[in-house]
Design a protein around this motif. Sequence first.
Motif, PDB file in Angstrom:
ATOM      1  N   VAL A  11       0.902  -1.191   0.007  1.00 50.10           N
ATOM      2  CA  VAL A  11      -0.134   0.025  -0.043  1.00 50.10           C
ATOM      3  C   VAL A  11       0.830   1.366  -0.018  1.00 50.10           C
ATOM      4  O   VAL A  11       0.200   2.519  -0.143  1.00 50.10           O
ATOM      5  CB  VAL A  11      -1.207  -0.085   1.064  1.00 50.10           C
ATOM      6  CG1 VAL A  11      -1.940  -1.033   1.017  1.00 50.10           C
ATOM      7  CG2 VAL A  11      -0.291  -0.128   2.385  1.00 50.10           C
ATOM      8  N   TRP A  47       0.356   6.413   0.993  1.00 54.43           N
ATOM      9  CA  TRP A  47      -0.606   5.328   1.095  1.00 54.43           C
ATOM     10  C   TRP A  47      -1.338   5.087  -0.245  1.00 54.43           C
ATOM     11  O   TRP A  47      -1.774   6.003  -0.592  1.00 54.43           O
ATOM     12  CB  TRP A  47      -1.564   5.866   2.143  1.00 54.43           C
ATOM     13  CG  TRP A  47      -2.514   4.802   2.543  1.00 54.43           C
ATOM     14  CD1 TRP A  47      -3.852   4.717   2.061  1.00 54.43           C
ATOM     15  CD2 TRP A  47      -2.579   3.489   3.201  1.00 54.43           C
ATOM     16  NE1 TRP A  47      -4.669   3.707   2.747  1.00 54.43           N
ATOM     17  CE2 TRP A  47      -3.752   3.033   3.333  1.00 54.43           C
ATOM     18  CE3 TRP A  47      -1.655   2.967   3.981  1.00 54.43           C
ATOM     19  CZ2 TRP A  47      -3.985   1.773   4.157  1.00 54.43           C
ATOM     20  CZ3 TRP A  47      -1.801   1.786   4.801  1.00 54.43           C
ATOM     21  CH2 TRP A  47      -2.941   1.370   4.810  1.00 54.43           C
ATOM     22  N   GLN A  48      -1.350   3.782  -0.828  1.00 51.11           N
ATOM     23  CA  GLN A  48      -2.354   3.595  -1.824  1.00 51.11           C
ATOM     24  C   GLN A  48      -1.896   4.356  -3.085  1.00 51.11           C
ATOM     25  O   GLN A  48      -2.715   4.586  -4.086  1.00 51.11           O
ATOM     26  CB  GLN A  48      -3.726   3.523  -1.706  1.00 51.11           C
ATOM     27  CG  GLN A  48      -4.009   2.278  -0.837  1.00 51.11           C
ATOM     28  CD  GLN A  48      -5.394   2.271  -0.426  1.00 51.11           C
ATOM     29  OE1 GLN A  48      -6.209   3.418  -0.637  1.00 51.11           O
ATOM     30  NE2 GLN A  48      -5.777   1.386   0.201  1.00 51.11           N
ATOM     31  N   ARG A  50      -1.295   7.542  -3.436  1.00 53.53           N
ATOM     32  CA  ARG A  50      -2.066   8.769  -3.860  1.00 53.53           C
ATOM     33  C   ARG A  50      -1.087  10.037  -3.332  1.00 53.53           C
ATOM     34  O   ARG A  50      -1.770  11.225  -3.657  1.00 53.53           O
ATOM     35  CB  ARG A  50      -3.339   8.856  -2.890  1.00 53.53           C
ATOM     36  CG  ARG A  50      -2.800   9.064  -1.348  1.00 53.53           C
ATOM     37  CD  ARG A  50      -4.240   9.250  -0.620  1.00 53.53           C
ATOM     38  NE  ARG A  50      -3.789   9.410   1.043  1.00 53.53           N
ATOM     39  CZ  ARG A  50      -3.820  10.847   1.305  1.00 53.53           C
ATOM     40  NH1 ARG A  50      -3.584  11.828   0.586  1.00 53.53           N
ATOM     41  NH2 ARG A  50      -3.173  11.047   2.672  1.00 53.53           N
TER      42      ARG A  50
END
Length: 281
Positions: A11, A47-48, A50
């Motif tokens: 992630v 995170w992910q 982004r």
Amino acid sequence: MTTHEAPLTKVFAPPRESSELAQMRRAHTIGAALFKVSAHGAETWGWQGRTLSRRAGDRWLRVVARPVDKAPGATWDGNAQADALLPRSVPRPRLYDVVEWIADGHVYRAELSEYLPRPALAAGGPVLGRELDPPSSWWAALREALAATATVPTTRTTVRQQWIDRHFTRLLGIPAPPIAWTTGHGDLHFANLTGPPLVICDWEGWGQIPVGFDTGLLYAYSLLQPGTAARIRREFTHVLNTPSGRAGQLVALAQLLQVTARGIAPHLARHAAHLTATPVP
């Protein structure tokens, strides 16, 4: 007790879709042009996928994106809010400038911050991969920084009571305990810490957390390194060995058990079982 074996390292990786990857890289290039800096060096993904960050001379350029039809969450301006509201005694990177723009159906926010020449104490993600032995002065600085942060009044919410009510029992198999609230970092692990001297990075998600949540996270992420984990318990026994601190640790464990890394899940489960079975001193 239920665990979800989604590798945590994945992630903190680039977006899977090539179009999203190109979009974030293009936005980072635009941000560099707006600040008149030249980005270079390795990419750091949040995170992910982004957020995308890179070094830019003696600055650090971070770009975050959200769809235009999605309201900004607390993390959108967390670094700027931390720079404005936290005491200067809390060691953190200085924020120099912020700019926002709209393109491709997204709102982008670029933040130009101080570049830290010292690397984080952990590399490759939040799960600690080696034993650490910072000096006593470093631990004292961390205690003082967290204590100073706790004095800051805020309406920012990092951990929600609604989340605890909905997920605590499902993940840990026990009723949710009463929660004492404080202000904290919200993502405390050694990949967000440098030193000595101590600097605490990544304040995008700071806000209201349960007492014991920050130190509980730091401890949980360090469970694969028993020497470091034991040092954390000694340095923060005044928080962790209290009813409110134990409750905060359990909330931290519950959150990690939602998105956990293979190899650490059994340690998280054992620690949660220990906390729920052992009386508070």
